[in-house]
Design an enzyme around this catalytic site. Structure first.
Site, mmCIF file in Angstrom:
data_model
loop_
_atom_site.group_PDB
_atom_site.id
_atom_site.type_symbol
_atom_site.label_atom_id
_atom_site.label_comp_id
_atom_site.label_asym_id
_atom_site.label_seq_id
_atom_site.Cartn_x
_atom_site.Cartn_y
_atom_site.Cartn_z
ATOM 1 N N GLY A 130 2.866 2.395 10.689
ATOM 2 C CA GLY A 130 3.699 3.366 10.529
ATOM 3 C C GLY A 130 4.468 4.043 11.840
ATOM 4 C CD GLU A 176 -3.477 -2.204 7.248
ATOM 5 O OE1 GLU A 176 -2.214 -2.538 6.724
ATOM 6 O OE2 GLU A 176 -3.576 -1.138 7.264
ATOM 7 C CG HIS A 207 -5.660 2.018 5.245
ATOM 8 N ND1 HIS A 207 -5.297 3.044 6.203
ATOM 9 C CD2 HIS A 207 -4.597 1.302 5.118
ATOM 10 C CE1 HIS A 207 -4.079 2.604 6.459
ATOM 11 N NE2 HIS A 207 -3.672 1.655 5.838
ATOM 12 C CG ASN A 265 -1.663 1.100 1.340
ATOM 13 O OD1 ASN A 265 -1.796 2.044 0.583
ATOM 14 N ND2 ASN A 265 -2.344 1.355 2.507
ATOM 15 C CD1 TRP A 266 3.370 1.104 -2.934
ATOM 16 C CD2 TRP A 266 3.460 2.245 -4.778
ATOM 17 N NE1 TRP A 266 4.228 0.369 -3.910
ATOM 18 C CE2 TRP A 266 4.119 1.100 -5.293
ATOM 19 C CE3 TRP A 266 3.364 3.277 -6.071
ATOM 20 C CZ2 TRP A 266 4.651 0.902 -6.526
ATOM 21 C CZ3 TRP A 266 3.631 3.026 -7.361
ATOM 22 C CH2 TRP A 266 4.303 1.890 -7.420
ATOM 23 C CE LYS A 267 -0.109 3.101 4.618
ATOM 24 N NZ LYS A 267 -0.113 3.322 6.350
ATOM 25 N N GLY A 284 2.911 -1.096 4.231
ATOM 26 C CA GLY A 284 3.295 0.323 3.837
ATOM 27 C C GLY A 284 4.637 0.460 3.514
ATOM 28 N N GLY A 285 5.311 1.263 4.567
ATOM 29 C CA GLY A 285 6.695 1.731 4.116
ATOM 30 C C GLY A 285 7.351 0.664 3.711
ATOM 31 C CD GLU A 287 -2.737 5.591 6.596
ATOM 32 O OE1 GLU A 287 -2.749 5.614 5.584
ATOM 33 O OE2 GLU A 287 -1.923 5.130 7.249
ATOM 34 C CB SER A 322 5.303 -1.827 11.865
ATOM 35 O OG SER A 322 5.050 -0.398 12.081
HETATM 36 P P1 13P Z 1 3.355 0.347 7.496
HETATM 37 O O1 13P Z 1 3.711 -0.912 7.107
HETATM 38 O O2 13P Z 1 4.002 1.576 6.816
HETATM 39 O O3 13P Z 1 3.072 0.384 9.020
HETATM 40 O O4 13P Z 1 1.704 0.776 6.934
HETATM 41 C C1 13P Z 1 0.706 -0.500 7.056
HETATM 42 C C2 13P Z 1 -0.484 -0.032 6.289
HETATM 43 O O5 13P Z 1 -1.136 0.618 6.884
HETATM 44 C C3 13P Z 1 -0.607 -0.722 5.168
HETATM 45 O O6 13P Z 1 -1.923 -0.529 4.726
#
Ligand code: 13P
Length: 247
Positions: free
Chosen positions: A171, A165, A94, A9-11, A230-231, A96, A209
């Site tokens: 993050g 999640e 998600h 998930n590149w956000k 994510g990251g 967010e 994470s």
């Molecule tokens: P991180 O891997 O950066 O913690 O993000 C997880 C996430 O929200 C994937 O959708």
């Protein structure tokens, strides 16, 4: 055994140049992936990534989908539009989006329904906040979030992917331990089993994470069928290491 799914998930990250390099580096290092792989890219880059991923093993995901089919909804993107750009998965609900865009359990459930209606697999995200965990409400919260999706989607629930999640792990570098994650995945699996006789084929991803160092131990848990990353999905080598851990 079902194939695992590793979805990035590149956000809100990337650029034409960065996406080109990242996807080419991932493709160059991908030796016959024995798990499913997808990348969730910002909507404006779907066309670019569709072209880069054509006839490769990597599927395209969107980070959202409209709850509406079409019409006067400024800024929204429908499932039919996403489908035109080769989108295979849509991340829905998600944390967010729940947190910053006020998405309720009901909206998330309808988004999942729209995706399924267009032949797109929704990756439905659920997860508790730190306050909820500390109050001992984790099971109750994730069950409530998933129940809305089950209620709206009936027997089609066997076609979704669910991602657990924990909000406090996103993050932050704080990962749920494999045991903590497995405990919640078992709760979700039991809820899905009660709703569908095909619950065993529903993929349950862990996200929060997840990285090159901890992926293998999380993915070794019996009810963890993949990851939503994510990251670490923005670094080709890290993403490839996670993919290898899912083999
Ligand atoms: P991180 O891997 O950066 O913690 O993000 C997880 C996430 O929200 C994937 O959708």
């Amino acid at each position: 055994m079902m194939k695992k799914l590793i979805a990035g998930n590149w956000k809100m990250n990337g650029s034409l140049a960065a996406n080109d390099k990242l996807l080419k580096d991932i493709l160059a290092g991908l030796s016959q992936a024995s798990c499913q792989v997808a990348v969730g890219v910002p909507a404006v880059y779907l066309a670019q990534c569709q072209a880069l991923l054509a006839s490769t093993e990597i599927d395209l995901a969107s980070q959202d989908i409209s709850a509406h089919e079409g019409g006067a909804y400024t800024g929204e993107i429908s499932g039919a539009m996403l489908k035109e750009f080769g989108v295979r998965f849509a991340i829905v609900g998600h944390s967010e989006r729940r947190q910053y865009h006020g998405e309720t359990d009901e909206v998330v459930a309808v988004k999942a329904q729209r995706a399924l209606g267009c032949g797109i697999t929704p990756i439905v995200c659920v997860g508790e906040t730190l306050t909820e965990r500390e109050a001992g409400q984790t099971g109750e919260v994730v069950k409530r979030q998933l129940a809305a999706v089950i209620h709206t989607n009936g027997h089609c629930i066997s076609e979704v992917v669910v991602a657990y999640e924990p909000v406090w792990a996103i993050g932050t570098g704080k990962t749920a331990t494999p045991e903590m994650a497995q405990q919640v995945h078992a709760v979700l699996r039991a809820q899905l089993k009660a709703a569908s006789e095909h619950a065993d084929r529903i993929k349950l991803l862990y996200g929060g994470s997840m990285n090159a160092a901890n992926a293998a131990s999380l993915l070794a848990q019996p009810d963890i069928d993949g990851g939503l990353i994510g990251g670490a999905a923005l670094k080709a080598q890290d993403f490839l290491t996670i993919i290898a851990a899912a083999a």
